[in-house]
Design an enzyme around this catalytic site. Sequence first.
Site, mmCIF file in Angstrom:
data_model
loop_
_atom_site.group_PDB
_atom_site.id
_atom_site.type_symbol
_atom_site.label_atom_id
_atom_site.label_comp_id
_atom_site.label_asym_id
_atom_site.label_seq_id
_atom_site.Cartn_x
_atom_site.Cartn_y
_atom_site.Cartn_z
ATOM 1 C CD GLU A 3 -11.067 -6.107 0.306
ATOM 2 O OE1 GLU A 3 -10.197 -5.242 0.532
ATOM 3 O OE2 GLU A 3 -10.841 -7.333 0.389
ATOM 4 C CB SER B 104 -3.542 -8.736 9.132
ATOM 5 O OG SER B 104 -3.558 -9.304 7.842
ATOM 6 C CB CYS C 57 -2.176 -0.734 14.024
ATOM 7 S SG CYS C 57 -1.617 0.920 13.677
HETATM 8 P P1 NAD Z 1 -5.871 -7.034 6.007
HETATM 9 O O1 NAD Z 1 -4.491 -7.552 6.114
HETATM 10 O O2 NAD Z 1 -6.995 -7.997 5.973
HETATM 11 O O3 NAD Z 1 -6.016 -6.163 4.650
HETATM 12 C C1 NAD Z 1 -5.116 -5.133 4.328
HETATM 13 C C2 NAD Z 1 -5.081 -4.959 2.807
HETATM 14 O O4 NAD Z 1 -4.605 -6.168 2.215
HETATM 15 C C3 NAD Z 1 -6.442 -4.676 2.181
HETATM 16 O O5 NAD Z 1 -6.284 -3.737 1.154
HETATM 17 C C4 NAD Z 1 -6.860 -6.040 1.629
HETATM 18 O O6 NAD Z 1 -7.673 -5.939 0.491
HETATM 19 C C5 NAD Z 1 -5.531 -6.676 1.272
HETATM 20 N N1 NAD Z 1 -5.550 -8.140 1.412
HETATM 21 C C6 NAD Z 1 -6.287 -8.873 2.286
HETATM 22 N N2 NAD Z 1 -5.996 -10.189 2.155
HETATM 23 C C7 NAD Z 1 -5.063 -10.277 1.198
HETATM 24 C C8 NAD Z 1 -4.355 -11.375 0.613
HETATM 25 N N3 NAD Z 1 -4.567 -12.633 1.007
HETATM 26 N N4 NAD Z 1 -3.459 -11.100 -0.347
HETATM 27 C C9 NAD Z 1 -3.228 -9.859 -0.749
HETATM 28 N N5 NAD Z 1 -3.859 -8.777 -0.247
HETATM 29 C C10 NAD Z 1 -4.773 -8.979 0.718
HETATM 30 O O7 NAD Z 1 -6.065 -5.963 7.179
HETATM 31 P P2 NAD Z 1 -7.383 -5.164 7.587
HETATM 32 O O8 NAD Z 1 -8.341 -6.087 8.224
HETATM 33 O O9 NAD Z 1 -7.844 -4.296 6.479
HETATM 34 O O10 NAD Z 1 -6.765 -4.167 8.696
HETATM 35 C C11 NAD Z 1 -6.591 -4.532 10.041
HETATM 36 C C12 NAD Z 1 -5.170 -4.992 10.308
HETATM 37 O O11 NAD Z 1 -4.245 -3.990 9.895
HETATM 38 C C13 NAD Z 1 -4.871 -5.202 11.788
HETATM 39 O O12 NAD Z 1 -4.102 -6.361 11.936
HETATM 40 C C14 NAD Z 1 -4.070 -3.970 12.189
HETATM 41 O O13 NAD Z 1 -3.203 -4.156 13.287
HETATM 42 C C15 NAD Z 1 -3.310 -3.727 10.945
HETATM 43 N N6 NAD Z 1 -2.871 -2.342 10.863
HETATM 44 C C16 NAD Z 1 -1.551 -2.099 11.054
HETATM 45 C C17 NAD Z 1 -1.092 -0.803 11.020
HETATM 46 C C18 NAD Z 1 0.356 -0.499 11.237
HETATM 47 O O14 NAD Z 1 0.750 0.630 10.980
HETATM 48 N N7 NAD Z 1 1.178 -1.429 11.680
HETATM 49 C C19 NAD Z 1 -1.987 0.257 10.789
HETATM 50 C C20 NAD Z 1 -3.324 -0.051 10.583
HETATM 51 C C21 NAD Z 1 -3.763 -1.358 10.617
#
Ligand code: NAD
Length: 496
Positions: free
Chosen positions: A175, A225, A280
Amino acid sequence: MKIIKHYLNGQDHDGGDRTSDIFNPATGEVISKVQLGDKKVVNEAIDISLKALESWSKTTPAKRASIMFNYKKLIEDNANTIAELVSKEHGKTIEDAKGSLQRGLEVVEYACGIPNLLKGEFSSQVGTGIDTFSMKQPLGICVGITPFNFPVMIPLWMFPLATACGNAFILKPSERDPSSTLKLVELYEQAGAPKGLVNVVNGDKEVVDALIENKNISSISFVGSSKVASYIYEKSATYNKRVQALGSAKNHMVIMPDADVEQASDALIGAAFGSAGERCMAISVAVAVGNVADDLIKSITPKINQIKVGPYNDKLSEMGPIVSKQALDRIKSLISSGVDDGADLLVDGRDIKLQGYENGYFIGPCLFDNVKTNMSIYKEEIFGPVLSIVRADNYDQALKLVKENPYGNGCSIFTRDGDTARDFSNEANIGMIGVNIPIPVPVAYYSFGGWKNSIFGGHNAYGMEAIRFYTKVKTVTSKWPQGIRQGAEFKMPTLG
Ligand code: NAD
């Protein structure tokens, strides 16, 4: 103020009572708002997807490949526009945004070979007059939930391969920066994908829960995450969904005493501070082995001080702002905890001021030395431009650090010694390993995924792993009558 809507059946679609602000991280201004969907929008998206799926799942792989070839060209032609959309909402530099688009495009190129990738197996005469073959069939409607830090690359890991396998797809982008993701879906339709094959529902947890709970959804691909990844994994299992959930990271780079220190420090600069550390696969821990730490610090400190921090539209910028005020505050508070815990803050980027961008979410690169494993800056994923040096007496200690870390996304070793490199590649319990390569993101025909708390579920992203994830195997055993009727058999068939 622009309101970004959902995208269903090839057009903007209103839905949900709530909105979320989208910021220009360089100025702190709200530049648009995005609608946050609800169960009603999710159900509408699913009805549209079911309809699209009926005919799409019966198209030939060759037809799907021809659309993918058009798509590749359209992405290339629109690369500047897409990169600008990424940078405006995320804050990363245009060159960095273009680089991430290129890595996503590689997956589209891989999907162009879908007829070959979907080939099944065939064995003749598994029994007398009996043949067996297997085929890969689509799952149905697949879902992708993606993070803010790669709003084009990560969606491109998902929907091109899922739809090339014959599925429909519903995307729930972050978002914080959905505009570039929406553009990708529009272009896919321009390339020839039918309207309604890929639908986008914007939103947060409410949309994610509604998608997982719906019986018409077959699979969930999540990247974000680890906290949310583990929630998605558990909930998806409860609702009997196939799930791949890629999570957080704490990537180490081991620098051996025999390494080329200049080469290692150049590599660290890009890997730790590129995209302001919001990757990441960023390196956040440099494990300096033996006596290499002092030379490394001598080499890297002037390079860090030369990094040009600025807004994405300044051509000289090498590092943009952090995505949000909340993320910036969290990074700063972790840095303070590192100082309080006794680590040496050798480069402190906290007080950076940029004229004209006083309200932007900027922080300069930071370097800590003498970081210990019990400190929060070591234990937590900071997701910002903060590099921690941990000193290790020898290779065994360095390897132990890597092995004991709960995350296992990527790591690398810098050395001139083949034995050490080979041992590290074999022994590190990490999904992606670099030898004298700081960010070992695999090419599209391998696959991307960590180990330990960096992944939940059994499948990596892209490559053959994704083809397996987005298809079900069906195995057919067949026999044609040869004129002799054998009558009924009641014992267990043995295909003799
Ligand atoms: P995030 O987990 O906050 O959000 C990811 C997605 O989940 C978003 O679309 C968000 O709207 C949704 N979301 C958030 N909270 C939620 C909940 N409680 N229930 C259901 N859906 C929910 O992550 P972010 O801040 O957007 O991205 C950064 C994180 O992503 C870092 O931890 C990074 O390491 C990780 N990441 C991992 C990879 C990988 O390939 N392993 C790649 C990119 C980013």
